[in-house]
Design a protein around this motif. Structure first.
Motif, PDB file in Angstrom:
ATOM      1  N   ASP A 441       0.687  -1.127   0.033  1.00  0.00           N
ATOM      2  CA  ASP A 441      -0.138   0.144   0.030  1.00  0.00           C
ATOM      3  C   ASP A 441       0.849   1.310   0.019  1.00  0.00           C
ATOM      4  O   ASP A 441       1.473   1.449   0.884  1.00  0.00           O
ATOM      5  CB  ASP A 441      -1.098  -0.038   1.288  1.00  0.00           C
ATOM      6  N   SER A 450      -4.133 -10.279  -1.809  1.00  0.00           N
ATOM      7  CA  SER A 450      -5.468 -10.205  -2.425  1.00  0.00           C
ATOM      8  C   SER A 450      -5.766 -11.666  -3.058  1.00  0.00           C
ATOM      9  O   SER A 450      -4.888 -12.238  -3.507  1.00  0.00           O
ATOM     10  CB  SER A 450      -5.607  -9.193  -3.673  1.00  0.00           C
ATOM     11  N   SER A 480     -12.329  -5.529  -2.539  1.00  0.00           N
ATOM     12  CA  SER A 480     -11.720  -4.934  -3.630  1.00  0.00           C
ATOM     13  C   SER A 480     -12.859  -4.179  -4.534  1.00  0.00           C
ATOM     14  O   SER A 480     -13.338  -4.818  -5.455  1.00  0.00           O
ATOM     15  CB  SER A 480     -11.137  -5.810  -4.727  1.00  0.00           C
ATOM     16  N   TYR A 481     -12.982  -2.807  -4.148  1.00  0.00           N
ATOM     17  CA  TYR A 481     -14.007  -2.076  -4.887  1.00  0.00           C
ATOM     18  C   TYR A 481     -13.390  -1.513  -6.228  1.00  0.00           C
ATOM     19  O   TYR A 481     -12.303  -1.617  -6.361  1.00  0.00           O
ATOM     20  CB  TYR A 481     -14.466  -0.855  -3.965  1.00  0.00           C
ATOM     21  N   ARG A 482     -14.548  -1.374  -7.138  1.00  0.00           N
ATOM     22  CA  ARG A 482     -13.788  -0.689  -8.331  1.00  0.00           C
ATOM     23  C   ARG A 482     -14.874   0.653  -8.406  1.00  0.00           C
ATOM     24  O   ARG A 482     -15.642   1.019  -7.683  1.00  0.00           O
ATOM     25  CB  ARG A 482     -14.332  -1.539  -9.556  1.00  0.00           C
ATOM     26  N   GLU A 483     -14.474   1.463  -9.400  1.00  0.00           N
ATOM     27  CA  GLU A 483     -14.960   2.780  -9.541  1.00  0.00           C
ATOM     28  C   GLU A 483     -15.414   2.774 -10.968  1.00  0.00           C
ATOM     29  O   GLU A 483     -14.836   2.105 -11.844  1.00  0.00           O
ATOM     30  CB  GLU A 483     -14.118   4.016  -9.356  1.00  0.00           C
ATOM     31  N   ASN A 551      -6.069   4.356 -10.476  1.00  0.00           N
ATOM     32  CA  ASN A 551      -6.487   4.936  -9.031  1.00  0.00           C
ATOM     33  C   ASN A 551      -7.719   5.741  -9.684  1.00  0.00           C
ATOM     34  O   ASN A 551      -7.694   6.927 -10.249  1.00  0.00           O
ATOM     35  CB  ASN A 551      -5.208   5.984  -8.744  1.00  0.00           C
ATOM     36  N   LYS A 555     -12.152   7.385  -4.503  1.00  0.00           N
ATOM     37  CA  LYS A 555     -11.486   6.899  -3.314  1.00  0.00           C
ATOM     38  C   LYS A 555     -10.167   5.838  -3.585  1.00  0.00           C
ATOM     39  O   LYS A 555      -9.445   5.271  -2.894  1.00  0.00           O
ATOM     40  CB  LYS A 555     -12.245   5.754  -2.444  1.00  0.00           C
ATOM     41  N   TYR A 557      -9.683   3.662  -5.962  1.00  0.00           N
ATOM     42  CA  TYR A 557      -9.986   2.349  -6.396  1.00  0.00           C
ATOM     43  C   TYR A 557      -9.760   2.160  -7.785  1.00  0.00           C
ATOM     44  O   TYR A 557     -10.111   3.216  -8.656  1.00  0.00           O
ATOM     45  CB  TYR A 557     -11.102   1.530  -6.125  1.00  0.00           C
ATOM     46  N   LEU A 600     -19.115   4.337  -6.977  1.00  0.00           N
ATOM     47  CA  LEU A 600     -18.514   3.028  -6.363  1.00  0.00           C
ATOM     48  C   LEU A 600     -19.109   1.678  -6.913  1.00  0.00           C
ATOM     49  O   LEU A 600     -20.076   1.487  -6.827  1.00  0.00           O
ATOM     50  CB  LEU A 600     -18.338   3.145  -4.758  1.00  0.00           C
ATOM     51  N   GLU A 602     -19.285  -2.495  -5.912  1.00  0.00           N
ATOM     52  CA  GLU A 602     -18.879  -3.621  -5.182  1.00  0.00           C
ATOM     53  C   GLU A 602     -19.052  -4.902  -5.636  1.00  0.00           C
ATOM     54  O   GLU A 602     -20.030  -5.052  -6.457  1.00  0.00           O
ATOM     55  CB  GLU A 602     -19.540  -3.493  -3.938  1.00  0.00           C
ATOM     56  N   THR A 688     -10.740   4.489   2.124  1.00  0.00           N
ATOM     57  CA  THR A 688      -9.880   3.651   1.483  1.00  0.00           C
ATOM     58  C   THR A 688      -8.833   2.983   2.376  1.00  0.00           C
ATOM     59  O   THR A 688      -8.670   3.247   3.445  1.00  0.00           O
ATOM     60  CB  THR A 688      -9.119   4.264   0.572  1.00  0.00           C
TER      61      THR A 688
END
Length: 688
Positions: A441, A450, A480-483, A551, A555, A557, A600, A602, A688
């Motif tokens: 991180d 992960s 592990s969220y995505r955007e 990125n 947030k 992701y 966001l 999920e 985050t």
């Protein structure tokens, strides 16, 4: 042609009896002399400490054995794959190199979610299939109900080659519909198969299902159709058998057998079916790949005289032998001392030893031939999915697809003394399991691991403790969220810096927004005309956006999908360089993406829960509490079956919670369904 090798996998849902069946296959083929049981923790295939303690298969084990049918001896390479969704990559890489699979079903549970998963994975690879309906001795066993489910849930055409004699406690044997004989297993070890005439009360069913079998064959096999329709010709066992071979290999329909592996009934006919109906490697179509230098298609015949091609489907790090690369040889042959090429790295190396795997034992062999599955020692830098080929005729085969991880935890060694070996062990574990991702991180400096699910990570950390002696502290699991961007806009980004001498200049105008149907990845459309941006700078613009997607604006992701249309721009003949356009794309993304209403996403899991009637209310309330949506509640073999979709974030600890809620009377299985928008009231609480 000898056609005497079969490469088969055993696939199924967790707890359908795959490992028990494999154990029996090995016993009757004479490879082992004592039958092991999963419950006793002494099976040949589950040799890992955890596999024995948990009673599940984690990594796909490979073993070679032989079966004699008539005068002919067949070599059978068997891979027993995991049934748990968290180990989907193990199944995927096994199916990639197998020619055929035996799909195992529990006679009372029928077609379960993970069965569907692995079935459709096998379909994707065009693998021949035979179904084995296991646990015919179990309460609620119903052969005919599972036959219907294979048809409705798996969209397959089942062809019963047998029907059971009795069920549950009264399961005695099977009726062979082709030979029209009743088969009984008399002794405890099931070694003696006794043939008798068909019992009177089952004659009508036998005639009905034999006719169904012939009608299906006639529908999917032209030559059999002609024989079947010709009233002057008698249909013989050989004719049925040959038609079955053709239909099974084409994948148009699937033979179905039944038995009880645990009670040692029905295994020998399954072995006969494996060697009779499944294709030998030489009978499959030519192997196709591409020349790594020219990109041209290369086609090789699957025989020993052709030049070498093989796929590394697994890397194992063995305590005694070091790094083992599991290789499926498609064409040609290799001998100890040969020099081969890794088509991905472009490096050549010498083969030191070739091993035949007998599960936890290994056998040194001199030659590996087309169709064989072998292990090679001393191969540096080889990864899962690498192609090995002859140096003079390089070929690159299609690699293995690795699913993206959905859950991560922060980890650190408990003691400072383990700090040094911690990184090395993580690298080893990642080599063995490419679906694990290890990263640092950037903000906190933590090590993040992960994987594909809670059990996947749990097993990995346990492996570090048991196999490598490293105790690990872990943080709470994180999703592990995505955007995703929900609106589009046009933006101009201009980079202009003078710092003495040559400056920096890049100017781009682009439209940024979501892709149609939210397809994955970056869609980059270049509409630049008249050379306002030179062609050599365009790939740098694309690269800048691709990197920026890692990125997200909300947030941080990764962005799931993005569409960029490059509309206009300008450059400076002295000051512009490729890197300036890359920077402009990154800066432009950061400025514009925030204004495109980012949301966001999920991961949402497809959940199946089996429970008993009295806990229906409690299970329903619990699903609702977890923001879940119930899709259906069905009844099967006296149990309630709930199908639901539940956000991954709400499923942590679900297995143990459910056990408590139902006094251990429920089972649960999960698989990733899709990504969905996170409700605003939840999104605002996430950090985050």
């Amino acid at each position: 042609m000898k056609y005497n090798t079969r490469n088969i996998g055993i696939i199924a849902h967790v707890d359908a009896g795959k490992t028990t069946l494999t154990e029996r296959l090995l016993y009757y083929t004479g490879l082992i002399h004592k039958i092991g049981n999963v419950d006793d923790g002494n099976t040949t295939m589950d040799k890992d400490i955890q596999e024995r303690s948990r009673g599940i298969t984690i990594s796909s084990a490979a073993v070679s054995t032989q079966w004699k049918k008539g005068e002919k001896v067949y070599n059978i390479n068997i891979i027993d794959t995991p049934g748990h969704i968290d180990f989907a990559v193990e199944v995927e890489r096994s199916l990639r190199v197998l020619d055929s699979v035996v799909a195992v079903f529990c006679a009372s549970s029928g077609v379960q979610p993970q069965t569907e998963n692995v079935w459709f994975q096998a379909e994707k690879h065009g693998t021949s299939k035979i179904c084995f309906i296991n646990k015919m001795d179990r309460i609620g066993a119903d052969f005919f109900s599972v036959l219907r489910e294979i048809e409705t849930k798996l969209h397959a055409v089942p062809m019963a080659l047998q029907i059971p004699i009795g069920a549950e406690d009264h399961f005695e044997g099977v009726i062979d519909l082709i030979r029209q004989k009743a088969l009984y297993w008399m002794d405890d070890n099931g070694e003696t198969v006794i043939e008798k005439e068909i019992p009177e009360d089952l004659k009508a069913d036998t005639d009905e299902y034999r006719m169904k079998l012939m009608e299906t064959l006639a529908e999917y096999d032209e030559s059999f159709f002609e024989i079947f329709m010709d009233s002057d010709k008698k249909v013989t066992e050989e004719m049925i058998s040959e038609a079955l071979q053709r239909v099974c290999r084409s994948g148009a329909a699937v033979p179905v057998l039944c038995g009880s592996a645990f009670k040692n009934k029905g295994v020998q006919p399954l072995l006969d079916a494996i060697v009779t109906y499944f294709p030998a490697p030489e009978q499959l179509s030519n192997i196709q790949g591409e020349n790594p230098h020219s990109g041209e298609t290369v086609e090789l015949a699957r025989n020993e005289t052709e030049s070498l091609s093989g796929l590394i489907f697994k890397v194992v790090i063995d305590k005694h032998m070091g790094r083992l690369a599991m290789l499926r040889i498609y064409s040609g042959m290799i001998q100890s001392g040969d020099t081969v090429l890794n088509a991905r790295t472009g490096e050549s190396f010498r083969i030191s030893r070739i091993l035949k795997m007998q599960s936890d034992k290994t056998l040194s062999i001199e030659v590996g031939k087309a169709g064989d599955i072998v292990a090679l020692t001393g191969i540096k830098d080889a990864k899962t999915g690498d192609t090995l080929s002859a140096v003079e005729k390089p070929i690159l085969l299609e690699a293995i697809t690795i699913p993206a991880p959905v859950i991560r935890v922060s980890i650190e060694p408990k003691t400072n003394s383990d700090e040094k070996s911690f990184g090395l062990v993580l690298a080893k574990i990642q080599e063995e399991d490419p679906s694990l991702v290890v990263e640092r991180d950037r903000q906190t400096g933590e090590t993040l691991l992960s994987g594909l699910g809670e059990l996947h990570l749990e097993v990995t950390l346990e492996k570090m403790r048991l196999n490598h002696g490293i105790e690990v502290n872990q943080g709470k699991p994180k999703v592990s969220y995505r955007e995703v961007l929900t609106e589009a806009m046009i933006h101009r980004e201009k980079l202009s810096k003078q710092n003495g001498g040559n400056g920096q200049f890049a100017d781009i105008t682009f439209e940024i927004g979501p892709r149609e149907n939210n397809e994955m990845g970056l869609e980059f459309v270049n509409l630049i005309k008249g050379g306002v941006i030179p062609g050599e700078f365009i790939p740098s613009v694309e690269k800048g956006f691709r990197e920026a997607m890692e990125n997200g604006p909300l947030k941080g992701y990764p962005l799931e999908s993005l569409k960029i249309t490059l509309l206009d721009g300008s450059f400076h003949s002295q000051d512009s360089a490729a890197y300036d356009f890359e920077m402009a794309a990154r800066d432009g993304f950061r400025t514009a993406a925030v204004l495109c209403s980012p949301k966001l996403l999920e991961p949402v899991m497809e959940v199946e829960i089996q429970s008993i009637e009295e806990y229906t209310g409690a299970v329903t309330a619990d699903i609702n509490r977890r923001r879940g949506i119930i899709l259906s509640i069905d009844e099967k073999s006296g149990r309630k079956v709930f199908a639901a979709e539940v956000p991954l974030a709400s499923t942590f600890g679900y297995i143990s919670d459910l056990r408590t809620l139902t006094s251990g009377r429920a089972s649960i299985s999960m698989k990733l369904a899709h990504y969905a928008l996170v409700p605003d009231f939840i999104a605002s609480t996430l950090t985050t």
